[in-house]
Design a protein around this motif. Structure first.
Motif, PDB file in Angstrom:
ATOM      1  N   ILE A 167     -33.219  27.653  95.206  1.00 33.30           N
ATOM      2  CA  ILE A 167     -34.576  27.173  95.443  1.00 33.30           C
ATOM      3  C   ILE A 167     -35.349  28.171  96.314  1.00 33.30           C
ATOM      4  O   ILE A 167     -36.498  28.539  96.012  1.00 33.30           O
ATOM      5  CB  ILE A 167     -34.552  25.783  96.106  1.00 33.30           C
ATOM      6  N   ILE A 168     -34.716  28.620  97.388  1.00 31.02           N
ATOM      7  CA  ILE A 168     -35.369  29.587  98.292  1.00 31.02           C
ATOM      8  C   ILE A 168     -35.604  30.906  97.577  1.00 31.02           C
ATOM      9  O   ILE A 168     -36.673  31.518  97.698  1.00 31.02           O
ATOM     10  CB  ILE A 168     -34.519  29.781  99.566  1.00 31.02           C
ATOM     11  N   PHE A 169     -34.619  31.352  96.816  1.00 30.11           N
ATOM     12  CA  PHE A 169     -34.744  32.592  96.043  1.00 30.11           C
ATOM     13  C   PHE A 169     -35.915  32.513  95.067  1.00 30.11           C
ATOM     14  O   PHE A 169     -36.712  33.449  94.940  1.00 30.11           O
ATOM     15  CB  PHE A 169     -33.433  32.845  95.289  1.00 30.11           C
ATOM     16  N   SER A 170     -36.048  31.380  94.394  1.00 31.76           N
ATOM     17  CA  SER A 170     -37.124  31.182  93.424  1.00 31.76           C
ATOM     18  C   SER A 170     -38.493  31.219  94.111  1.00 31.76           C
ATOM     19  O   SER A 170     -39.444  31.829  93.602  1.00 31.76           O
ATOM     20  CB  SER A 170     -36.932  29.837  92.714  1.00 31.76           C
ATOM     21  N   ALA A 171     -38.591  30.572  95.273  1.00 29.36           N
ATOM     22  CA  ALA A 171     -39.856  30.563  96.024  1.00 29.36           C
ATOM     23  C   ALA A 171     -40.256  31.971  96.442  1.00 29.36           C
ATOM     24  O   ALA A 171     -41.431  32.357  96.373  1.00 29.36           O
ATOM     25  CB  ALA A 171     -39.728  29.662  97.249  1.00 29.36           C
ATOM     26  N   LEU A 172     -39.274  32.760  96.874  1.00 31.84           N
ATOM     27  CA  LEU A 172     -39.559  34.139  97.303  1.00 31.84           C
ATOM     28  C   LEU A 172     -39.941  35.017  96.112  1.00 31.84           C
ATOM     29  O   LEU A 172     -40.789  35.903  96.242  1.00 31.84           O
ATOM     30  CB  LEU A 172     -38.346  34.713  98.034  1.00 31.84           C
ATOM     31  N   LEU A 173     -39.307  34.787  94.969  1.00 32.68           N
ATOM     32  CA  LEU A 173     -39.696  35.523  93.759  1.00 32.68           C
ATOM     33  C   LEU A 173     -41.167  35.294  93.439  1.00 32.68           C
ATOM     34  O   LEU A 173     -41.900  36.234  93.095  1.00 32.68           O
ATOM     35  CB  LEU A 173     -38.842  35.083  92.566  1.00 32.68           C
ATOM     36  N   LEU A 174     -41.592  34.035  93.546  1.00 36.60           N
ATOM     37  CA  LEU A 174     -42.987  33.711  93.245  1.00 36.60           C
ATOM     38  C   LEU A 174     -43.932  34.399  94.230  1.00 36.60           C
ATOM     39  O   LEU A 174     -44.964  34.941  93.833  1.00 36.60           O
ATOM     40  CB  LEU A 174     -43.185  32.196  93.278  1.00 36.60           C
ATOM     41  N   THR A 175     -43.581  34.395  95.506  1.00 42.66           N
ATOM     42  CA  THR A 175     -44.412  35.061  96.503  1.00 42.66           C
ATOM     43  C   THR A 175     -44.491  36.563  96.246  1.00 42.66           C
ATOM     44  O   THR A 175     -45.566  37.164  96.336  1.00 42.66           O
ATOM     45  CB  THR A 175     -43.854  34.806  97.924  1.00 42.66           C
ATOM     46  N   LEU A 176     -43.368  37.172  95.901  1.00 45.63           N
ATOM     47  CA  LEU A 176     -43.330  38.627  95.691  1.00 45.63           C
ATOM     48  C   LEU A 176     -44.136  39.068  94.475  1.00 45.63           C
ATOM     49  O   LEU A 176     -44.461  40.252  94.343  1.00 45.63           O
ATOM     50  CB  LEU A 176     -41.876  39.090  95.553  1.00 45.63           C
ATOM     51  N   SER A 177     -44.473  38.119  93.601  1.00 39.26           N
ATOM     52  CA  SER A 177     -45.274  38.475  92.424  1.00 39.26           C
ATOM     53  C   SER A 177     -46.748  38.672  92.778  1.00 39.26           C
ATOM     54  O   SER A 177     -47.523  39.171  91.966  1.00 39.26           O
ATOM     55  CB  SER A 177     -45.128  37.410  91.332  1.00 39.26           C
ATOM     56  N   PHE A 178     -47.138  38.286  93.998  1.00 38.12           N
ATOM     57  CA  PHE A 178     -48.514  38.438  94.462  1.00 38.12           C
ATOM     58  C   PHE A 178     -48.631  39.657  95.378  1.00 38.12           C
ATOM     59  O   PHE A 178     -47.639  40.141  95.919  1.00 38.12           O
ATOM     60  CB  PHE A 178     -48.956  37.182  95.232  1.00 38.12           C
ATOM     61  N   PRO A 179     -49.875  40.165  95.576  1.00 38.35           N
ATOM     62  CA  PRO A 179     -50.068  41.263  96.529  1.00 38.35           C
ATOM     63  C   PRO A 179     -49.711  40.794  97.938  1.00 38.35           C
ATOM     64  O   PRO A 179     -49.774  39.600  98.226  1.00 38.35           O
ATOM     65  CB  PRO A 179     -51.568  41.564  96.413  1.00 38.35           C
ATOM     66  N   LYS A 180     -49.362  41.726  98.877  1.00 39.23           N
ATOM     67  CA  LYS A 180     -49.413  43.130  98.607  1.00 39.23           C
ATOM     68  C   LYS A 180     -48.141  43.687  98.003  1.00 39.23           C
ATOM     69  O   LYS A 180     -48.060  44.883  97.672  1.00 39.23           O
ATOM     70  CB  LYS A 180     -49.826  43.910  99.842  1.00 39.23           C
ATOM     71  N   TRP A 181     -47.131  42.843  97.840  1.00 40.89           N
ATOM     72  CA  TRP A 181     -45.911  43.295  97.174  1.00 40.89           C
ATOM     73  C   TRP A 181     -46.210  43.584  95.702  1.00 40.89           C
ATOM     74  O   TRP A 181     -45.747  44.579  95.155  1.00 40.89           O
ATOM     75  CB  TRP A 181     -44.831  42.224  97.320  1.00 40.89           C
ATOM     76  N   ASN A 182     -46.934  42.681  95.075  1.00 42.00           N
ATOM     77  CA  ASN A 182     -47.471  42.873  93.727  1.00 42.00           C
ATOM     78  C   ASN A 182     -46.407  43.170  92.672  1.00 42.00           C
ATOM     79  O   ASN A 182     -46.650  43.918  91.729  1.00 42.00           O
ATOM     80  CB  ASN A 182     -48.525  43.991  93.728  1.00 42.00           C
ATOM     81  N   LEU A 183     -45.230  42.575  92.812  1.00 39.94           N
ATOM     82  CA  LEU A 183     -44.203  42.680  91.771  1.00 39.94           C
ATOM     83  C   LEU A 183     -44.501  41.593  90.733  1.00 39.94           C
ATOM     84  O   LEU A 183     -43.773  40.623  90.567  1.00 39.94           O
ATOM     85  CB  LEU A 183     -42.820  42.496  92.399  1.00 39.94           C
ATOM     86  N   TRP A 184     -45.631  41.789  90.021  1.00 43.42           N
ATOM     87  CA  TRP A 184     -46.230  40.741  89.207  1.00 43.42           C
ATOM     88  C   TRP A 184     -45.298  40.205  88.130  1.00 43.42           C
ATOM     89  O   TRP A 184     -45.370  39.023  87.770  1.00 43.42           O
ATOM     90  CB  TRP A 184     -47.531  41.238  88.568  1.00 43.42           C
ATOM     91  N   PHE A 185     -44.395  41.044  87.619  1.00 43.21           N
ATOM     92  CA  PHE A 185     -43.490  40.605  86.550  1.00 43.21           C
ATOM     93  C   PHE A 185     -42.495  39.558  87.052  1.00 43.21           C
ATOM     94  O   PHE A 185     -41.922  38.820  86.252  1.00 43.21           O
ATOM     95  CB  PHE A 185     -42.757  41.812  85.953  1.00 43.21           C
ATOM     96  N   PHE A 186     -42.284  39.480  88.380  1.00 40.78           N
ATOM     97  CA  PHE A 186     -41.439  38.413  88.921  1.00 40.78           C
ATOM     98  C   PHE A 186     -42.030  37.037  88.596  1.00 40.78           C
ATOM     99  O   PHE A 186     -41.291  36.055  88.478  1.00 40.78           O
ATOM    100  CB  PHE A 186     -41.308  38.542  90.442  1.00 40.78           C
ATOM    101  N   GLY A 187     -43.350  36.985  88.476  1.00 38.37           N
ATOM    102  CA  GLY A 187     -44.014  35.718  88.173  1.00 38.37           C
ATOM    103  C   GLY A 187     -43.637  35.155  86.823  1.00 38.37           C
ATOM    104  O   GLY A 187     -43.775  33.942  86.582  1.00 38.37           O
ATOM    105  N   PHE A 188     -43.132  36.009  85.914  1.00 37.55           N
ATOM    106  CA  PHE A 188     -42.748  35.555  84.585  1.00 37.55           C
ATOM    107  C   PHE A 188     -41.453  34.734  84.597  1.00 37.55           C
ATOM    108  O   PHE A 188     -41.198  33.984  83.656  1.00 37.55           O
ATOM    109  CB  PHE A 188     -42.573  36.744  83.645  1.00 37.55           C
TER     110      PHE A 188
END
Length: 537
Positions: A10-31
């Motif tokens: 659950i925590i890992f999933s939440a962090l993946l979603l955050t990392l898909s936004f700037p300034k990290w901007n790993l947008w493909f994590f959002g998929f």
């Protein structure tokens, strides 16, 4: 519930979603950020566990997404770190409730068991609906909608012109569900795996994504041609003064005037048609603050005289606090004012104010919260209108958005229905330093450009300032905390998009579905149990 792997997931999933936004901007994590959560919910049987895990997911995500609230409250609100963290935690808890409702309803509906396209469609529509409700209830907070991760995936981004940010959120949610469906089909299905059945089940997903991809390719090529064919151009200069927030708080108008006078004189060399200044670039109460207004008028006269050297006088659009008296009572507005070289010809007062920054909600009952308000806390809302710029022989209509307003696509839609050829966003993101907030704010401007198929220019005090074309591509931009003059050309476009004409239909549909589901389960499950309980007494 006791399984530590579930907590980690659950925590890992939440962090993946955050990392898909700037300034990290790993947008493909959002998929695939939501996929681990869905697999946890496949194995959970207790409804209370769904509620707890959903809440943890939402709290972790929002704590890490909008952490910059602490920076602002500590540095400019003079709060202790602990108190600021408590405020952030409270806000994150409130926002997490939307995820609780979303995941709980999907669990009750059996969306995570035996996945298929129909369930995926319902999942995505529910997700869009819960985001729409979040953008509306209690003043609305649409920050961090999952559709923004498509701002860097150009082909899917193009579909924003017919269904806006809500359709982009629908798309990202469906991509997550599709990946969940594929993995589930290979490893968790109870039935014997049949490749032909798997391919047939894939078909609706593939058709949907192929349509979006084809639409995106077609629209991108179309707009590349339209941009090359449009010969009418307007040259603009955007002034990023990089005035420290501490100086603005001290109301140092002389400091701001000196900076912007030098910058506007330098901008004249580019011979722009319009020079844009950031939000509250001149922080005084216009036009009643006598000393400041005299200094400002002197600046305009100096600018007018200096422009003769270039035989060119551009229009100025600047930000200030406009003071007006209504029935003897002072009303202060966060405003943009247009100066055409002869006088002040138009103004816009910010419509959507920042709660606890520019005003106190329910001030009569919550006046004690003024102590933690970062901004003035006394501003009034203006009316929805565009700015008219007297340009050559024909006026140009500009849709202005000030700061927080750029997060609300319905404000844009409402204004563009009045007719507009350009969108401007003026902001002062000095409040947030070099946190992720200015990057997240600029990301929204890219979506607004495609929703409207208009050039969007953002003018920020400390950055990010930039020009974005109708394809959502950045033409030029500045870095944070630099003093820069950004000059470039924009092209006016007049036709409204389907999204502007018909609005947030996918968001409204999703929200209506969520409300229907809530009432359905209330009357089918909860009320009969309550009736049975009370009948025992």
């Amino acid at each position: 519930m006791k399984n530590p792997i579930n907590w980690f997931t659950i925590i890992f999933s939440a962090l993946l979603l955050t990392l898909s936004f700037p300034k990290w901007n790993l947008w493909f994590f959002g998929f695939f950020a939501l996929v681990p959560v869905m697999f946890v919910f496949v194995h959970i049987k207790e409804k209370k566990d769904i509620i707890i895990f959903s809440a943890i997911f939402g709290i972790i995500h929002f704590l890490t997404l909008i952490y910059w609230i602490i920076y602002t409250l500590v540095k400019y609100g003079n709060l202790s770190f602990i108190f600021a963290f408590f405020i952030l935690l409270s806000l994150s808890f409130y926002l997490a409730l939307y995820y609780v409702v979303f995941f709980y309803l999907n669990f009750i509906l059996g969306i995570f068991k035996n996945p298929c396209f129909l369930k995926g469609f319902l999942f995505a529509l529910n997700f869009t609906g819960i985001e729409y409700l979040r953008s509306k209830l209690l003043s609305g907070f649409p920050w961090g909608q999952i559709g923004y991760v498509l701002s860097d995936f150009s082909f899917f981004l193009q579909s924003a012109d017919f269904w806006g940010i809500w359709g982009l959120s629908f798309t990202v949610a469906l991509i997550n569900y599709y990946l969940f469906f594929v993995i589930y089909s290979f490893f968790l299905t109870q039935k014997p795996f049949k490749f032909s059945h798997f391919l047939f089940s894939n078909l609706p997903f593939i058709v949907f994504f192929a349509f979006l991809l084809g639409y995106g390719i077609y629209k991108k090529n179309l707009w590349e041609n339209l941009l090359s064919q449009q010969n009418k151009k307007i040259k603009v200069s955007l002034l990023q003064g990089n005035i420290p927030q501490e100086m603005k708080e001290l109301n140092e108008i002389e400091f701001s005037l000196k900076i912007y006078q030098n910058m506007s004189f330098l901008a004249l060399k580019e011979k722009p048609n319009i020079i844009f200044f950031p939000e509250t670039s001149f922080p005084f109460f216009f036009p009643y603050e006598k000393k400041s207004i005299l200094e400002f008028l002197n600046f305009l006269e100096n600018f007018k005289d200096y422009s003769k050297k270039f035989d060119h006088l551009p229009i100025l659009v600047f930000g200030t606090f406009r003071l007006s008296y209504i029935k003897g009572k002072p009303h202060v507005y966060n405003s943009l004012i247009v100066w055409d070289g002869k006088g002040f010809v138009d103004f816009y007062d910010k419509e959507k104010l920042v709660p606890f920054g520019e005003y106190i909600p329910l001030e009569k009952y919550l006046s004690f919260l003024k102590k933690i308000t970062v901004g003035l806390g006394i501003l009034k809302s203006g009316i929805s209108k565009n700015l008219i710029i007297p340009f050559e022989h024909k006026n140009i209509t500009i849709t202005p958005l000030i700061c927080f307003e750029s997060a609300f696509s319905e404000i844009l839609q409402k204004r563009l229905k009045q007719g507009s050829q350009l969108i401007i966003i003026t902001t002062n993101d000095a409040w947030f330093g070099k946190t992720s907030a200015p990057y997240q704010h600029f990301q929204m401007a890219k979506i607004r450009a495609v929703e409207a198929r208009k050039y969007v220019i953002q003018i920020a005090n400390t950055g990010i300032t930039g020009i974005i074309d109708p394809k959502g591509e950045i033409v030029k931009k500045t870095e944070l905390e630099t003093r820069e003059i950004l000059s470039g050309y924009i092209k006016p476009f007049y036709e409204p998009t389907l999204f502007i004409k018909y609005g947030n239909y996918i968001g409204i549909l999703g929200a209506s579905l969520i409300i229907f589901e809530l009432f359905y389960f209330l009357f089918i499950n909860i009320l009969p149990r309550m009736k049975s309980f009370w009948s025992k007494f």
